[in-house]
Design a protein around this motif. Structure first.
Motif, PDB file in Angstrom:
ATOM      1  N   ALA A  82      35.481  51.257  35.425  1.00  0.00           N
ATOM      2  CA  ALA A  82      35.945  49.863  35.352  1.00  0.00           C
ATOM      3  C   ALA A  82      35.182  49.094  34.279  1.00  0.00           C
ATOM      4  N   GLY A  83      33.860  49.286  34.232  1.00  0.00           N
ATOM      5  CA  GLY A  83      33.055  48.583  33.235  1.00  0.00           C
ATOM      6  C   GLY A  83      33.352  49.041  31.823  1.00  0.00           C
ATOM      7  N   TRP A  84      33.554  50.345  31.650  1.00  0.00           N
ATOM      8  CA  TRP A  84      33.879  50.882  30.331  1.00  0.00           C
ATOM      9  C   TRP A  84      35.223  50.343  29.845  1.00  0.00           C
ATOM     10  N   ALA A  85      36.170  50.209  30.778  1.00  0.00           N
ATOM     11  CA  ALA A  85      37.472  49.640  30.421  1.00  0.00           C
ATOM     12  C   ALA A  85      37.322  48.191  29.975  1.00  0.00           C
ATOM     13  N   LEU A  86      36.489  47.428  30.695  1.00  0.00           N
ATOM     14  CA  LEU A  86      36.270  46.029  30.310  1.00  0.00           C
ATOM     15  C   LEU A  86      35.530  45.917  28.987  1.00  0.00           C
ATOM     16  N   LEU A  87      34.651  46.877  28.720  1.00  0.00           N
ATOM     17  CA  LEU A  87      33.924  46.849  27.463  1.00  0.00           C
ATOM     18  C   LEU A  87      34.884  46.920  26.278  1.00  0.00           C
ATOM     19  N   ALA A  88      35.930  47.737  26.423  1.00  0.00           N
ATOM     20  CA  ALA A  88      36.958  47.805  25.379  1.00  0.00           C
ATOM     21  C   ALA A  88      37.607  46.442  25.198  1.00  0.00           C
ATOM     22  N   ILE A 101      43.118  48.235  33.778  1.00  0.00           N
ATOM     23  CA  ILE A 101      42.471  49.277  34.577  1.00  0.00           C
ATOM     24  C   ILE A 101      41.431  48.645  35.503  1.00  0.00           C
ATOM     25  N   ALA A 102      40.612  47.759  34.953  1.00  0.00           N
ATOM     26  CA  ALA A 102      39.611  47.077  35.768  1.00  0.00           C
ATOM     27  C   ALA A 102      40.269  46.203  36.831  1.00  0.00           C
ATOM     28  N   PHE A 103      41.376  45.538  36.485  1.00  0.00           N
ATOM     29  CA  PHE A 103      42.075  44.680  37.441  1.00  0.00           C
ATOM     30  C   PHE A 103      42.575  45.479  38.642  1.00  0.00           C
ATOM     31  N   MET A 104      43.052  46.694  38.394  1.00  0.00           N
ATOM     32  CA  MET A 104      43.531  47.527  39.495  1.00  0.00           C
ATOM     33  C   MET A 104      42.397  47.891  40.445  1.00  0.00           C
ATOM     34  N   PHE A 105      41.243  48.212  39.892  1.00  0.00           N
ATOM     35  CA  PHE A 105      40.079  48.525  40.725  1.00  0.00           C
ATOM     36  C   PHE A 105      39.681  47.327  41.576  1.00  0.00           C
ATOM     37  N   VAL A 106      39.613  46.150  40.959  1.00  0.00           N
ATOM     38  CA  VAL A 106      39.180  44.950  41.680  1.00  0.00           C
ATOM     39  C   VAL A 106      40.166  44.601  42.794  1.00  0.00           C
ATOM     40  N   SER A 107      41.460  44.735  42.516  1.00  0.00           N
ATOM     41  CA  SER A 107      42.475  44.411  43.528  1.00  0.00           C
ATOM     42  C   SER A 107      42.338  45.305  44.751  1.00  0.00           C
ATOM     43  N   LEU A 108      42.206  46.601  44.542  1.00  0.00           N
ATOM     44  CA  LEU A 108      42.047  47.529  45.670  1.00  0.00           C
ATOM     45  C   LEU A 108      40.684  47.365  46.339  1.00  0.00           C
ATOM     46  N   GLY A 109      39.708  46.872  45.568  1.00  0.00           N
ATOM     47  CA  GLY A 109      38.366  46.713  46.119  1.00  0.00           C
ATOM     48  C   GLY A 109      38.264  45.672  47.216  1.00  0.00           C
ATOM     49  N   ILE A 110      39.268  44.807  47.337  1.00  0.00           N
ATOM     50  CA  ILE A 110      39.244  43.791  48.393  1.00  0.00           C
ATOM     51  C   ILE A 110      39.239  44.448  49.782  1.00  0.00           C
ATOM     52  N   TYR A 111      39.908  45.595  49.933  1.00  0.00           N
ATOM     53  CA  TYR A 111      39.982  46.244  51.251  1.00  0.00           C
ATOM     54  C   TYR A 111      38.609  46.678  51.756  1.00  0.00           C
ATOM     55  N   PRO A 112      37.836  47.478  51.002  1.00  0.00           N
ATOM     56  CA  PRO A 112      36.486  47.809  51.491  1.00  0.00           C
ATOM     57  C   PRO A 112      35.537  46.616  51.494  1.00  0.00           C
ATOM     58  N   LEU A 113      35.774  45.624  50.623  1.00  0.00           N
ATOM     59  CA  LEU A 113      34.916  44.447  50.598  1.00  0.00           C
ATOM     60  C   LEU A 113      34.987  43.709  51.930  1.00  0.00           C
ATOM     61  N   ARG A 114      36.186  43.561  52.470  1.00  0.00           N
ATOM     62  CA  ARG A 114      36.347  42.810  53.717  1.00  0.00           C
ATOM     63  C   ARG A 114      35.517  43.414  54.858  1.00  0.00           C
ATOM     64  N   ARG A 115      35.375  44.741  54.857  1.00  0.00           N
ATOM     65  CA  ARG A 115      34.625  45.400  55.934  1.00  0.00           C
ATOM     66  C   ARG A 115      33.118  45.174  55.815  1.00  0.00           C
ATOM     67  N   ARG A 116      32.673  44.743  54.628  1.00  0.00           N
ATOM     68  CA  ARG A 116      31.229  44.593  54.411  1.00  0.00           C
ATOM     69  C   ARG A 116      30.792  43.138  54.323  1.00  0.00           C
ATOM     70  N   GLU A 117      31.756  42.215  54.228  1.00  0.00           N
ATOM     71  CA  GLU A 117      31.404  40.796  54.165  1.00  0.00           C
ATOM     72  C   GLU A 117      30.742  40.359  55.466  1.00  0.00           C
ATOM     73  N   LEU A 157      43.574  56.040  26.892  1.00  0.00           N
ATOM     74  CA  LEU A 157      43.175  57.358  27.385  1.00  0.00           C
ATOM     75  C   LEU A 157      42.013  57.914  26.572  1.00  0.00           C
ATOM     76  N   CYS A 158      42.087  57.770  25.257  1.00  0.00           N
ATOM     77  CA  CYS A 158      40.997  58.249  24.389  1.00  0.00           C
ATOM     78  C   CYS A 158      39.698  57.522  24.709  1.00  0.00           C
ATOM     79  N   TRP A 159      39.779  56.195  24.904  1.00  0.00           N
ATOM     80  CA  TRP A 159      38.589  55.416  25.248  1.00  0.00           C
ATOM     81  C   TRP A 159      38.030  55.862  26.597  1.00  0.00           C
ATOM     82  N   PHE A 160      38.919  56.166  27.545  1.00  0.00           N
ATOM     83  CA  PHE A 160      38.523  56.628  28.866  1.00  0.00           C
ATOM     84  C   PHE A 160      37.785  57.965  28.766  1.00  0.00           C
ATOM     85  N   ILE A 161      38.288  58.873  27.950  1.00  0.00           N
ATOM     86  CA  ILE A 161      37.650  60.188  27.772  1.00  0.00           C
ATOM     87  C   ILE A 161      36.267  60.024  27.138  1.00  0.00           C
TER      88      ILE A 161
END
Length: 476
Positions: A109-115, A396-412, A453-457
């Protein structure tokens, strides 16, 4: 093998980020974040993309492309607001995903944002250069083509203006966040006023016939891209989406926010609402003033439209303020990008020198690194080439953050702070945010997805050859 997977999927202890970021001064308020968000979101793209996308993909239906992109960005912004409220760490999605999903996912996620930040800085600087040249041309002032454009564009070799403006902003930020925020606040007000002047004056030149047909018939352009119909609107959404990604720049500065549980959600959501309203209004006026085909290959359509509508003085004033206002986006993007690079260095994922603070507690090593890379990209890469590459990494980072809400709720309220804001309509809205981001990503040009994809690799190579080893050493 079991130890290997355990290592790459380990979750970061949030208290470690709290301790490491404690040296960053918490000086930014809601006003500062609104200014930072509006200044970053309402950047080069509001003066360029409405005309470009109308001519290439959507015609007058570009207004629907902006609206749809705003809805998707809004869904993700809700997720960002909750994450930033609960985890006000430098590095935004990189740090959050490290805590929620584990190290390898945080790196991706961070590497994607760096781009995003590397390319977005170059994109904004290139747009500023184009608008400045358009402003000075009627006065007979100009640079030779080889100093005005990137390689392969109209006889260009290097965009010297792009180099100078990036260096200037880096110099300003190297003196401190408070100083930069004061400049940002002034320039944002000026830029919003200039946009409102364009909307009011441009509205007097609107011709209803330019909206007909509102959704042109579908066909394939000579370069293989789509135009017209819902396909053209969809293609426009993917290209326009980069206009709304600036709210990540707010989240990246969470560690420098006063009362982050309140200021972060207000800054993120408030700036997006203001920006979306301005984008749609500018697009509506622009395509109403002249037929959308007039904006083909035009990097400064707002100034062009005002001049050809008989308002040369207004065009010069608006464009002059617009050029100054584009510095706000450069400030916001460079602040956020340097904090992301700082986070990588802080964790040992990239050279530790990037995670060092100077005697004024500023990450200037990271700041000048991202400035130098952006200078190289902005000076030599064409403006149009940069646009979709920004969206690819960010989505790519946005998709991670959106799905991250589910495990986040269990730890808040357990090992993470109870946020001052929670994403509404849980559990449906996080999935809609993920799905919307995925659909926008799918609509990008194949070339943009290939480069993503190249940046991801490359990122995985860096992680497994450097990051994972030095992260281990750094934690011992």
């Amino acid at each position: 093998m079991g130890d290997f997977f355990k290592r790459i999927f380990r979750k970061e202890d949030p208290t470690r980020y709290e301790d490491k970021d404690s040296n960053l001064e918490r000086v930014l308020t809601v006003k500062d974040f609104l200014s930072l968000g509006v200044g970053t979101i309402v950047s080069t793209s509001i003066f360029t993309l409405p005309g470009v996308v109308a001519a290439k993909h959507a015609g007058p239906a570009v207004i629907f492309s902006f609206l749809i992109a705003a809805v998707v960005a809004g869904l993700v912004a809700f997720a960002y607001a909750e994450m930033a409220s609960s985890m006000p760490f430098a590095g935004s999605a990189y740090s959050w995903i490290n805590v929620i999903f584990g190290e390898v996912f945080g790196w991706i996620a961070g590497w994607a944002l760096l781009a995003e930040y590397f390319i977005a800085l170059a994109f904004v600087a290139s747009g500023l250069s184009a608008n400045l040249r358009g402003l000075l041309a009627p006065m007979g002032i100009g640079l030779p083509n080889y100093l005005s454009n990137a390689i392969g564009v109209n006889g260009g070799f290097v965009d010297i203006v792009a180099i100078l403006v990036i260096a200037l902003v880096a110099f300003l930020l190297s003196y401190g966040v408070s100083e930069a925020a004061r400049v940002e606040n002034i320039l944002v007000v000026m830029k919003v006023v200039a946009i409102l002047v364009f909307i009011v004056v441009g509205a007097t030149a609107i011709k209803v016939k330019n909206y007909i047909p509102l959704v042109p018939a579908y066909h394939v352009n000579s370069d293989g891209t789509t135009f017209g119909g819902w396909q053209g609107i969809y293609a426009g959404v993917s290209m326009i989406f980069l206009s709304y990604i600036g709210f990540d720049s707010i989240a990246a500065n969470s560690a420098e926010a006063k009362n982050p549980e309140k200021t972060m959600p207000r800054g993120i959501l408030g700036s997006l609402v203001i920006a979306a309203t301005l984008f749609v209004a500018v697009a509506l006026v622009l395509v109403g003033m002249f037929h959308y085909t007039s904006y083909a290959n035009n990097a400064e359509p707002v100034g062009w439209a005002l001049r050809h509508a008989g308002h040369p003085i207004v065009a010069s004033v608006v464009q002059a303020v617009a050029v100054l206002g584009m510095f706000t986006a450069l400030i916001g993007m460079m602040m956020a990008g340097s904090r992301l690079l700082y986070s990588f260095g802080r964790d040992g994922m990239l050279p530790k020198s990037l995670g060092k603070l100077n005697r004024r507690n500023l990450p200037n090593n990271a700041l000048w690194t991202i400035a130098i890379v952006a200078i190289v990209i902005g000076a030599f890469c064409p403006f149009a080439f940069l646009a979709q590459l920004i969206s690819a990494g960010t989505l790519i980072a946005f998709m991670f953050v959106s799905l991250g809400i589910y495990p986040l709720r269990r730890r808040e309220g357990v090992d993470l702070a109870e946020p001052g804001f929670k994403m509404p309509f849980y559990p449906v809205m996080p999935f809609l945010a993920f799905l919307g981001s995925l659909l926008v990503f799918w609509g990008l040009d194949n070339e943009a997805k290939l480069y993503a994809l190249c940046w991801f690799i490359i990122g995985l190579v860096v992680y497994f050859s450097f990051g994972i080893k030095h992260k281990d050493a750094e934690k011992q």
